[in-house]
Design a protein around this motif. Structure first.
Motif, mmCIF file in Angstrom:
data_model
loop_
_atom_site.group_PDB
_atom_site.id
_atom_site.type_symbol
_atom_site.label_atom_id
_atom_site.label_comp_id
_atom_site.label_asym_id
_atom_site.label_seq_id
_atom_site.Cartn_x
_atom_site.Cartn_y
_atom_site.Cartn_z
ATOM 1 N N MET A 1 0.852 -1.173 0.000
ATOM 2 C CA MET A 1 0.000 0.000 0.000
ATOM 3 C C MET A 1 0.901 1.239 0.000
ATOM 4 O O MET A 1 1.921 1.272 0.668
ATOM 5 C CB MET A 1 -0.890 -0.026 1.253
ATOM 6 C CG MET A 1 -1.682 1.220 1.473
ATOM 7 S SD MET A 1 -2.598 1.249 3.037
ATOM 8 C CE MET A 1 -3.714 -0.105 2.826
ATOM 9 N N VAL A 40 3.582 2.479 2.743
ATOM 10 C CA VAL A 40 3.104 2.373 4.119
ATOM 11 C C VAL A 40 3.769 1.146 4.748
ATOM 12 O O VAL A 40 3.618 0.038 4.246
ATOM 13 C CB VAL A 40 1.565 2.240 4.155
ATOM 14 C CG1 VAL A 40 1.074 2.078 5.582
ATOM 15 C CG2 VAL A 40 0.915 3.455 3.491
ATOM 16 N N GLU A 45 -1.041 0.803 8.267
ATOM 17 C CA GLU A 45 -2.258 0.932 7.467
ATOM 18 C C GLU A 45 -3.321 1.776 8.160
ATOM 19 O O GLU A 45 -3.986 2.597 7.524
ATOM 20 C CB GLU A 45 -2.829 -0.447 7.121
ATOM 21 C CG GLU A 45 -1.954 -1.264 6.200
ATOM 22 C CD GLU A 45 -0.884 -2.076 6.935
ATOM 23 O OE1 GLU A 45 -0.797 -1.983 8.198
ATOM 24 O OE2 GLU A 45 -0.127 -2.782 6.253
ATOM 25 N N ARG A 46 -3.479 1.595 9.453
ATOM 26 C CA ARG A 46 -4.493 2.349 10.184
ATOM 27 C C ARG A 46 -4.173 3.844 10.147
ATOM 28 O O ARG A 46 -5.050 4.681 9.917
ATOM 29 C CB ARG A 46 -4.599 1.875 11.628
ATOM 30 C CG ARG A 46 -5.703 2.579 12.392
ATOM 31 C CD ARG A 46 -5.841 2.051 13.828
ATOM 32 N NE ARG A 46 -6.996 2.563 14.510
ATOM 33 C CZ ARG A 46 -7.154 3.825 14.920
ATOM 34 N NH1 ARG A 46 -6.232 4.719 14.674
ATOM 35 N NH2 ARG A 46 -8.247 4.202 15.551
ATOM 36 N N ARG A 49 -5.103 5.254 6.795
ATOM 37 C CA ARG A 49 -6.551 5.414 6.641
ATOM 38 C C ARG A 49 -7.083 6.587 7.475
ATOM 39 O O ARG A 49 -8.005 7.299 7.044
ATOM 40 C CB ARG A 49 -7.265 4.125 6.995
ATOM 41 C CG ARG A 49 -6.956 2.999 6.023
ATOM 42 C CD ARG A 49 -7.788 1.753 6.303
ATOM 43 N NE ARG A 49 -7.244 0.546 5.746
ATOM 44 C CZ ARG A 49 -7.089 0.247 4.473
ATOM 45 N NH1 ARG A 49 -7.430 1.120 3.565
ATOM 46 N NH2 ARG A 49 -6.596 -0.902 4.077
ATOM 47 N N LEU A 62 -5.005 6.357 -1.197
ATOM 48 C CA LEU A 62 -4.325 5.094 -0.917
ATOM 49 C C LEU A 62 -4.292 4.286 -2.185
ATOM 50 O O LEU A 62 -5.304 4.129 -2.862
ATOM 51 C CB LEU A 62 -5.070 4.287 0.157
ATOM 52 C CG LEU A 62 -4.999 4.784 1.573
ATOM 53 C CD1 LEU A 62 -5.813 3.868 2.481
ATOM 54 C CD2 LEU A 62 -3.580 4.872 2.064
ATOM 55 N N GLU A 64 -3.511 0.610 -3.460
ATOM 56 C CA GLU A 64 -3.271 -0.787 -3.099
ATOM 57 C C GLU A 64 -2.372 -1.415 -4.156
ATOM 58 O O GLU A 64 -2.652 -1.318 -5.336
ATOM 59 C CB GLU A 64 -4.593 -1.557 -3.019
ATOM 60 C CG GLU A 64 -5.582 -1.001 -2.023
ATOM 61 C CD GLU A 64 -5.239 -1.299 -0.586
ATOM 62 O OE1 GLU A 64 -4.429 -2.228 -0.324
ATOM 63 O OE2 GLU A 64 -5.774 -0.608 0.295
#
Length: 66
Positions: A1, A40, A45-46, A49, A62, A64
């Motif tokens: 990511m 990332v 990841e959190r 986001r 973001l 992927e």
């Protein structure tokens, strides 16, 4: 990511680098910049986001990776 910032949309609110300083920093004028190449790290990841959801201009994207 990966994270990316659309500089045309960024208005320099600073939420990205305030909330996720491991992923974002500010330039000389206070606009958000991605740290490094935008990858990332595991466990980040959190934070990515959170930055995306708190950007009032929706300038953070973001990506992927497959």
């Amino acid at each position: 990511m990966k994270v990316q910032i659309d500089p045309a949309r960024c208005q320099g609110h600073g939420r990205c680098y305030d909330l996720s300083p491991d992923l974002f920093t500010e330039d000389d004028e206070g606009y958000g910049q991605v740290v490094g190449d935008g990858v990332v790290p595991p466990g980040g990841e959190r934070a990515a986001r959170v930055a995306v959801s708190n950007c009032p201009e929706k300038a953070i994207v973001l990506v992927e990776e497959a």
